[in-house]
Design an enzyme around this catalytic site. Structure first.
Site, PDB file in Angstrom:
ATOM      1  CE1 TYR A 194      -4.051  -2.947   6.816  1.00  0.00           C
ATOM      2  CE2 TYR A 194      -1.707  -2.925   6.329  1.00  0.00           C
ATOM      3  CZ  TYR A 194      -3.017  -3.027   5.906  1.00  0.00           C
ATOM      4  OH  TYR A 194      -3.297  -3.213   4.588  1.00  0.00           O
TER       5      TYR A 194
ATOM      6  CB  SER B 296      -8.262   1.375  -1.247  1.00  0.00           C
ATOM      7  OG  SER B 296      -7.282   1.382  -0.242  1.00  0.00           O
TER       8      SER B 296
ATOM      9  CG  ASP C   8      -5.332  -0.353  -2.171  1.00  0.00           C
ATOM     10  OD1 ASP C   8      -5.864  -1.465  -1.970  1.00  0.00           O
ATOM     11  OD2 ASP C   8      -4.914   0.375  -1.257  1.00  0.00           O
TER      12      ASP C   8
ATOM     13  NE  ARG D 214      -4.274  -0.872   1.492  1.00  0.00           N
ATOM     14  CZ  ARG D 214      -5.368  -0.978   2.221  1.00  0.00           C
ATOM     15  NH1 ARG D 214      -5.332  -1.503   3.412  1.00  0.00           N
ATOM     16  NH2 ARG D 214      -6.513  -0.536   1.752  1.00  0.00           N
TER      17      ARG D 214
ATOM     18  CD  GLN E 218      -2.962   6.563  -2.762  1.00  0.00           C
ATOM     19  OE1 GLN E 218      -3.440   7.435  -3.481  1.00  0.00           O
ATOM     20  NE2 GLN E 218      -2.678   6.783  -1.498  1.00  0.00           N
TER      21      GLN E 218
HETATM   22  P1  NAD Z   1      -8.521  -2.279   7.970  1.00  0.00           P
HETATM   23  O1  NAD Z   1      -9.654  -2.709   7.101  1.00  0.00           O
HETATM   24  O2  NAD Z   1      -7.373  -3.204   8.204  1.00  0.00           O
HETATM   25  O3  NAD Z   1      -9.106  -1.877   9.415  1.00  0.00           O
HETATM   26  C1  NAD Z   1     -10.156  -0.918   9.545  1.00  0.00           C
HETATM   27  C2  NAD Z   1      -9.875  -0.001  10.713  1.00  0.00           C
HETATM   28  O4  NAD Z   1     -10.121  -0.691  11.950  1.00  0.00           O
HETATM   29  C3  NAD Z   1      -8.433   0.515  10.805  1.00  0.00           C
HETATM   30  O5  NAD Z   1      -8.448   1.913  10.737  1.00  0.00           O
HETATM   31  C4  NAD Z   1      -7.957  -0.015  12.158  1.00  0.00           C
HETATM   32  O6  NAD Z   1      -7.082   0.903  12.812  1.00  0.00           O
HETATM   33  C5  NAD Z   1      -9.271  -0.133  12.917  1.00  0.00           C
HETATM   34  N1  NAD Z   1      -9.234  -0.999  14.120  1.00  0.00           N
HETATM   35  C6  NAD Z   1      -8.624  -2.189  14.289  1.00  0.00           C
HETATM   36  N2  NAD Z   1      -8.833  -2.654  15.552  1.00  0.00           N
HETATM   37  C7  NAD Z   1      -9.615  -1.739  16.180  1.00  0.00           C
HETATM   38  C8  NAD Z   1     -10.166  -1.643  17.479  1.00  0.00           C
HETATM   39  N3  NAD Z   1      -9.972  -2.581  18.410  1.00  0.00           N
HETATM   40  N4  NAD Z   1     -10.916  -0.565  17.790  1.00  0.00           N
HETATM   41  C9  NAD Z   1     -11.134   0.412  16.848  1.00  0.00           C
HETATM   42  N5  NAD Z   1     -10.633   0.387  15.605  1.00  0.00           N
HETATM   43  C10 NAD Z   1      -9.870  -0.675  15.276  1.00  0.00           C
HETATM   44  O7  NAD Z   1      -7.957  -0.868   7.502  1.00  0.00           O
HETATM   45  P2  NAD Z   1      -7.731  -0.307   6.028  1.00  0.00           P
HETATM   46  O8  NAD Z   1      -8.918   0.425   5.592  1.00  0.00           O
HETATM   47  O9  NAD Z   1      -7.216  -1.408   5.192  1.00  0.00           O
HETATM   48  O10 NAD Z   1      -6.582   0.759   6.315  1.00  0.00           O
HETATM   49  C11 NAD Z   1      -5.467   0.397   7.123  1.00  0.00           C
HETATM   50  C12 NAD Z   1      -4.371   1.425   6.982  1.00  0.00           C
HETATM   51  O11 NAD Z   1      -3.880   1.461   5.645  1.00  0.00           O
HETATM   52  C13 NAD Z   1      -4.756   2.846   7.305  1.00  0.00           C
HETATM   53  O12 NAD Z   1      -3.669   3.424   7.998  1.00  0.00           O
HETATM   54  C14 NAD Z   1      -4.908   3.502   5.959  1.00  0.00           C
HETATM   55  O13 NAD Z   1      -4.738   4.896   6.000  1.00  0.00           O
HETATM   56  C15 NAD Z   1      -3.787   2.816   5.214  1.00  0.00           C
HETATM   57  N6  NAD Z   1      -3.947   2.829   3.751  1.00  0.00           N
HETATM   58  C16 NAD Z   1      -2.891   3.293   2.997  1.00  0.00           C
HETATM   59  C17 NAD Z   1      -2.991   3.314   1.613  1.00  0.00           C
HETATM   60  C18 NAD Z   1      -1.840   3.802   0.765  1.00  0.00           C
HETATM   61  O14 NAD Z   1      -1.959   3.866  -0.396  1.00  0.00           O
HETATM   62  N7  NAD Z   1      -0.733   4.111   1.321  1.00  0.00           N
HETATM   63  C19 NAD Z   1      -4.143   2.875   0.986  1.00  0.00           C
HETATM   64  C20 NAD Z   1      -5.197   2.398   1.780  1.00  0.00           C
HETATM   65  C21 NAD Z   1      -5.064   2.369   3.169  1.00  0.00           C
END
Ligand code: NAD
Length: 416
Positions: A226, A133, A130, A122, A127
């Protein structure tokens, strides 16, 4: 190069991996696109649209996959589908390697090369590829709409001659890509939104979309952006701190997930019993165990006047645009796997290497090698990719508009 698009067979699945618009662009770049008849029909893409776009439409999955260099799908294949991938050909789909062991064994036996969207690094450059996403964006939107539909109240504030109606109070738990889209959608509908996550970075992102962040003492930053899994004591502290917020909410949307783990239970039965009659919980983590103790995937459970909606495969409920975005992700990956329309992955590219689970039947992803009892990346004599993690600095896109995907995307280069 020949690209096969068989129908999805997961029960209830309505998405398709390639839409006619993308088929046209690929065909224009010299790719032979072969689609199984009816593959797009549940997303409202007719066989005639694919033909008109320059694709060949054939009757069944065996005919679609015959002679293919690459088979693309949305869901992890079942073993019988894996058996239709030609010897030495490649497969690209979501895979969840840990849950796809039987199919991976078949694919390894066929010396297949397998790429998984779940393992896409990621990083900013990836992006447009992805699919986690893009599909989470659709799912978050669906979750907010499901809450609005089930709630017996308005989302927005209404000032009418008959009186003023206060806005609905929505609490979003888990502010990743899906949670951000749920916040944005609930705000557009006029609700007052609060949001909660264990990652500190989520606060600014949630606030930028107009939500109030619920700051609890529990923090759980994991590797690569994460969240990590909470200890039982931390989880208990979190639930206690959240109880009052839960009780005061009309709608709760939960999206909390920890990669490779069962979803954490954030809302217990006792917490549901503290909510007002008519309140709604939309559990987007239903497919991975659920964030609410009462969740049943694909069902609505009524408990003391509160309804708990276990959203199963929510992205498939909006199949046209979910497929549209997924197909763009596929096309963008194809620019690295088949530059100029000719099959030939660029193995020096960290995205190609990062997504690869099997290469010519050999396991190049450590956990998959372990799962299958095959020699791992090191024993096989080549550097295998580490499990992908996100780049912490890059913000998660809350509104992944088609325009974002168009921005200098490799697909555009491939198709032009
Ligand atoms: P995910 O589907 O793995 O999880 C969803 C959310 O649940 C996360 O924000 C996580 O912190 C939260 N979570 C986990 N346990 C929890 C708890 N006990 N209580 C409350 N919340 C809890 O997440 P995602 O949508 O795949 O995104 C994960 C990370 O990846 C984020 O930091 C996001 O910004 C990042 N991301 C980066 C890119 C990139 O291009 N660089 C693209 C997409 C996502």
């Amino acid at each position: 190069m020949r690209l096969a698009v068989p129908s999805e067979t997961r029960p209830g699945e309505r998405r398709v991996a390639v839409v006619p618009d993308v088929a046209r662009r690929l065909a224009g770049a010299g790719v032979d696109v072969v689609v199984q008849s009816g593959a797009g029909s549940r997303a409202y893409f007719a066989d005639a649209d694919y033909r008109e776009a320059g694709a060949q439409v054939v009757a069944d999955p065996v005919a679609a996959c015959a002679g293919a260099d690459l088979v693309v799908g949305v869901n992890p294949p079942e073993p019988d589908q894996a058996a239709t991938v030609p010897e030495g050909a490649a497969l690209l789909s979501f895979l969840s390697p840990a849950q796809s062991e039987p199919a991976l064994r078949v694919l390894a036996g066929r010396r297949a090369t397998v790429f998984s969207f779940d393992l896409l690094p990621r990083i900013s450059r990836a992006q447009g590829m992805d699919a986690l996403s893009s599909q989470s964006t659709v799912a978050g939107y669906r979750a907010a709409l499901a809450g609005a539909e089930q709630l017996a109240k308005f989302f927005p504030m209404f000032m009418t001659a008959a009186g003023t109606v206060p806005p609905a109070k929505v609490l979003v738990m888990g502010v990743g890509v899906a949670g951000l889209q749920a916040i944005a959608t609930a705000r557009r509908l006029g609700a007052v939104v609060k949001a909660y996550d264990v990652r500190a970075a989520a606060k600014e992102e949630a606030e930028s979309l107009g939500a109030t962040f619920v700051d609890l003492a529990v923090k759980a930053e994991g590797v690569g952006g994460y969240a990590r899994e909470l200890s039982p004591e931390e989880l208990e502290r979190q639930r206690q701190a959240l109880s009052a917020e839960v009780a005061a909410s009309d709608v709760i949307i939960t999206t909390a997930a920890v990669p490779g783990r069962q979803a954490p239970v954030l809302v217990t039965t006792a917490m549901v019993e503290g909510m007002a009659e008519g309140a709604v919980i939309v559990d987007m983590a239903a497919d991975s165990g659920g964030n609410c103790e009462l969740t049943v995937p694909g069902d609505v459970v009524a408990h003391g006047g509160v309804r708990v909606i276990g959203l199963a495969n929510p992205a498939s409920d909006m199949p046209t645009h979910a497929s549209f975005l997924y197909a763009r992700n596929v096309a963008n990956v194809l620019a690295l796997l088949a530059p100029g329309g000719a099959w030939g992955p660029d193995w020096d590219d960290e995205i190609v290497a990062g997504m690869c689970v099997l290469r010519d039947g050999r396991a190049v992803h450590g956990p998959t090698a372990e799962l299958l009892g095959l020699p791992g990346p090191r024993e096989a004599g080549h550097a295998g990719p580490e499990p992908a993690g996100p780049e912490p600095a890059a913000p998660a896109p809350a509104d992944l508009a088609p325009a974002d995907l168009d921005r200098a995307g490799p697909a555009d280069e491939a198709a032009s």
